[in-house]
Design an enzyme around this catalytic site. Structure first.
Site, PDB file in Angstrom:
ATOM      1  N   ASN A   9       0.822  -1.148  -0.100  1.00 46.73           N
ATOM      2  CA  ASN A   9      -0.130  -0.402   0.038  1.00 46.73           C
ATOM      3  C   ASN A   9       0.600   1.053   0.091  1.00 46.73           C
ATOM      4  O   ASN A   9       1.345   1.619   1.099  1.00 46.73           O
ATOM      5  CB  ASN A   9      -0.943  -0.679   1.047  1.00 46.73           C
ATOM      6  CG  ASN A   9      -1.212   1.984   1.152  1.00 46.73           C
ATOM      7  OD1 ASN A   9      -1.766   1.850   0.492  1.00 46.73           O
ATOM      8  ND2 ASN A   9      -2.010   1.310   2.334  1.00 46.73           N
ATOM      9  N   TRP A  10       1.319   1.931  -0.915  1.00 45.27           N
ATOM     10  CA  TRP A  10       2.430   3.053  -1.021  1.00 45.27           C
ATOM     11  C   TRP A  10       1.670   4.077  -0.511  1.00 45.27           C
ATOM     12  O   TRP A  10       2.372   5.386  -0.716  1.00 45.27           O
ATOM     13  CB  TRP A  10       2.282   3.352  -3.471  1.00 45.27           C
ATOM     14  CG  TRP A  10       2.948   2.686  -2.837  1.00 45.27           C
ATOM     15  CD1 TRP A  10       3.343   0.931  -3.139  1.00 45.27           C
ATOM     16  CD2 TRP A  10       3.626   2.190  -4.924  1.00 45.27           C
ATOM     17  NE1 TRP A  10       4.067   0.537  -3.810  1.00 45.27           N
ATOM     18  CE2 TRP A  10       3.841   1.160  -5.209  1.00 45.27           C
ATOM     19  CE3 TRP A  10       3.006   2.448  -5.901  1.00 45.27           C
ATOM     20  CZ2 TRP A  10       4.366   0.937  -6.550  1.00 45.27           C
ATOM     21  CZ3 TRP A  10       3.445   2.892  -7.340  1.00 45.27           C
ATOM     22  CH2 TRP A  10       3.951   1.602  -7.910  1.00 45.27           C
ATOM     23  N   LYS A  11       0.240   3.815   0.288  1.00 48.05           N
ATOM     24  CA  LYS A  11      -0.746   5.310   0.391  1.00 48.05           C
ATOM     25  C   LYS A  11      -0.176   6.869  -0.504  1.00 48.05           C
ATOM     26  O   LYS A  11      -0.017   6.946  -1.348  1.00 48.05           O
ATOM     27  CB  LYS A  11      -0.086   5.835   1.501  1.00 48.05           C
ATOM     28  CG  LYS A  11      -0.330   4.330   2.479  1.00 48.05           C
ATOM     29  CD  LYS A  11       0.215   4.593   3.958  1.00 48.05           C
ATOM     30  CE  LYS A  11       0.611   3.591   4.947  1.00 48.05           C
ATOM     31  NZ  LYS A  11      -0.037   3.490   6.490  1.00 48.05           N
ATOM     32  N   HIS A  94      -9.800   0.492   4.695  1.00 48.86           N
ATOM     33  CA  HIS A  94      -8.449   0.575   5.829  1.00 48.86           C
ATOM     34  C   HIS A  94      -8.268   1.547   7.013  1.00 48.86           C
ATOM     35  O   HIS A  94      -9.477   2.196   7.305  1.00 48.86           O
ATOM     36  CB  HIS A  94      -7.485   1.394   4.196  1.00 48.86           C
ATOM     37  CG  HIS A  94      -5.551   1.650   5.388  1.00 48.86           C
ATOM     38  ND1 HIS A  94      -5.973   2.234   6.728  1.00 48.86           N
ATOM     39  CD2 HIS A  94      -5.152   0.400   4.710  1.00 48.86           C
ATOM     40  CE1 HIS A  94      -4.436   2.334   6.693  1.00 48.86           C
ATOM     41  NE2 HIS A  94      -3.663   1.210   5.760  1.00 48.86           N
ATOM     42  N   GLU A  96      -6.845   3.903   7.954  1.00 54.21           N
ATOM     43  CA  GLU A  96      -7.300   5.461   7.593  1.00 54.21           C
ATOM     44  C   GLU A  96      -8.412   6.132   6.782  1.00 54.21           C
ATOM     45  O   GLU A  96      -8.728   6.974   7.315  1.00 54.21           O
ATOM     46  CB  GLU A  96      -5.458   5.972   6.908  1.00 54.21           C
ATOM     47  CG  GLU A  96      -4.262   5.407   7.608  1.00 54.21           C
ATOM     48  CD  GLU A  96      -3.105   5.023   6.706  1.00 54.21           C
ATOM     49  OE1 GLU A  96      -3.527   5.483   5.304  1.00 54.21           O
ATOM     50  OE2 GLU A  96      -2.088   4.901   7.566  1.00 54.21           O
ATOM     51  N   GLU A 166      -5.390  -5.567  10.819  1.00 56.52           N
ATOM     52  CA  GLU A 166      -4.270  -4.358  10.647  1.00 56.52           C
ATOM     53  C   GLU A 166      -4.692  -3.314  12.229  1.00 56.52           C
ATOM     54  O   GLU A 166      -5.521  -2.355  11.712  1.00 56.52           O
ATOM     55  CB  GLU A 166      -4.650  -3.490   9.445  1.00 56.52           C
ATOM     56  CG  GLU A 166      -3.738  -3.737   8.219  1.00 56.52           C
ATOM     57  CD  GLU A 166      -3.678  -2.709   7.507  1.00 56.52           C
ATOM     58  OE1 GLU A 166      -1.998  -3.375   6.776  1.00 56.52           O
ATOM     59  OE2 GLU A 166      -4.631  -1.511   7.154  1.00 56.52           O
ATOM     60  N   GLY A 172       2.106   1.922  10.752  1.00 53.17           N
ATOM     61  CA  GLY A 172       2.896   3.365  10.282  1.00 53.17           C
ATOM     62  C   GLY A 172       3.665   4.275  11.544  1.00 53.17           C
ATOM     63  O   GLY A 172       4.299   5.052  11.340  1.00 53.17           O
ATOM     64  N   SER A 211       3.195  -1.954  10.053  1.00 51.90           N
ATOM     65  CA  SER A 211       5.044  -2.403  10.571  1.00 51.90           C
ATOM     66  C   SER A 211       5.692  -3.171   9.929  1.00 51.90           C
ATOM     67  O   SER A 211       6.535  -3.959  11.069  1.00 51.90           O
ATOM     68  CB  SER A 211       5.325  -1.697  12.221  1.00 51.90           C
ATOM     69  OG  SER A 211       4.680  -0.617  11.955  1.00 51.90           O
ATOM     70  N   GLY A 232       2.934  -1.056   4.553  1.00 49.60           N
ATOM     71  CA  GLY A 232       2.858   0.233   3.868  1.00 49.60           C
ATOM     72  C   GLY A 232       4.136   0.135   3.567  1.00 49.60           C
ATOM     73  O   GLY A 232       5.058   0.780   2.604  1.00 49.60           O
ATOM     74  N   GLY A 233       5.258   1.277   4.696  1.00 50.92           N
ATOM     75  CA  GLY A 233       6.147   1.995   4.617  1.00 50.92           C
ATOM     76  C   GLY A 233       7.470   1.600   3.782  1.00 50.92           C
ATOM     77  O   GLY A 233       7.599   2.106   2.578  1.00 50.92           O
TER      78      GLY A 233
HETATM   79  C1  PEP Z   1      -0.565   0.188   6.194  1.00 51.00           C
HETATM   80  O1  PEP Z   1      -0.978   1.072   5.299  1.00 51.00           O
HETATM   81  O2  PEP Z   1      -1.722  -0.984   5.590  1.00 51.00           O
HETATM   82  C2  PEP Z   1       0.094  -0.346   6.440  1.00 51.00           C
HETATM   83  C3  PEP Z   1      -0.039  -1.458   7.200  1.00 51.00           C
HETATM   84  O3  PEP Z   1       1.126   0.680   6.786  1.00 51.00           O
HETATM   85  P1  PEP Z   1       3.033   0.265   8.010  1.00 51.00           P
HETATM   86  O4  PEP Z   1       2.880  -0.724   6.846  1.00 51.00           O
HETATM   87  O5  PEP Z   1       3.325   1.502   7.325  1.00 51.00           O
HETATM   88  O6  PEP Z   1       2.353   0.168   9.129  1.00 51.00           O
END
Ligand code: PEP
Length: 249
Positions: A9-11, A94, A96, A166, A172, A211, A232-233
């Protein structure tokens, strides 16, 4: 045997040039991953990234989808449009979206249905906040989020869906759930779906997100009910993401 899947997930990150470099590196490494790999760029880049992925085994997903099929919904993008530009997956619910844009369980369920109606595989995100974990209501929250979709879409819909656990406190933050914490919730999710249909629950792929990094991926993905990750990151760094995909394979 469930085929592992890792979705990036590039956000709201990236430029056309950065995306091209990242995708090139992922394609180069993709023969090493025997699991399924999916990237979810921002909507505006989907077409171009999809073209670059055309002859590769890497799938394309959207980070969000409108619950409506078409019409006067300024700024929204329908599931059919996402399909039309080459998507096979769509993330729905998600945290967010749930937290910042106030998407509730009912809306998430409608988005899940809209995605499936257009032939996309929804990646349904569920998970508790830190406050909810500390109040020991994780299962109540995750159960409620799942039931909202099960009640609207029916359990059969989960034969063509993916669920991502999640925990909001792990997204994040650099603070991942322990493999034991992840496994416990994944087992709960599978049992919740199994109560409606054991065969569908047995085949359902459950991803962990929060993470995930190359350094913790193998341990997390080694749990019996963890079938890969939503990342994500770390999905923005080609080397790191490739190592995470290899850990799932
Ligand atoms: C996400 O955006 O779904 C996520 C899990 O982010 P991260 O891996 O950065 O915690």
């Amino acid at each position: 045997m469930r085929r592992p899947v890792v979705a990036g997930n590039w956000k709201m990150h990236g430029t056309r040039a950065e995306n091209a470099r990242l995708v090139e590196a992922l394609i180069e490494a993709s023969d090493k991953a025997s699991g399924e790999v999916v990237v979810c760029p921002p909507h505006v880049y989907l077409w171009e990234v999809g073209r670059q992925l055309k002859d590769s085994s890497i799938g394309l997903g959207a980070q969000n989808v409108c619950a409506e099929a078409q019409g006067a919904f300024t700024g929204e993008v329908s599931a059919a449009m996402l399909k039309d530009v080459g998507c096979s997956y769509a993330i729905v619910g998600h945290s967010e979206r749930r937290q910042i844009y106030r998407e509730d369980d009912a809306l998430v369920a409608r988005k899940f249905r809209a995605a499936q109606a257009a032939g996309l595989v929804p990646i349904l995100c569920v998970g508790e906040t830190l406050e909810e974990r500390e109040r020991s209501v994780t299962e109540d929250v995750v159960g409620r989020q799942l039931d909202a979709v099960l009640d609207v879409a029916g359990v059969a819909a989960f034969a063509k869906a993916i669920v991502a656990y999640e925990p909001v406190w792990a997204i994040g933050t650099g603070k991942n759930a322990t493999p034991e914490q992840a496994q416990a919730v994944h087992a709960f999710v599978r049992a919740r779906i199994s109560a409606r249909d054991a065969t569908i629950a047995g085949g359902l792929r459950l991803l962990y997100g929060g993470s995930v990094k190359a350094a913790n991926a193998a341990e997390l993905f080694g749990q019996p009910d963890v079938d890969g990750g939503l990342v994500g990151g770390a999905s923005l760094k080609a080397d790191e993401f490739v190592r995470i995909c290899a850990a799932a394979a």
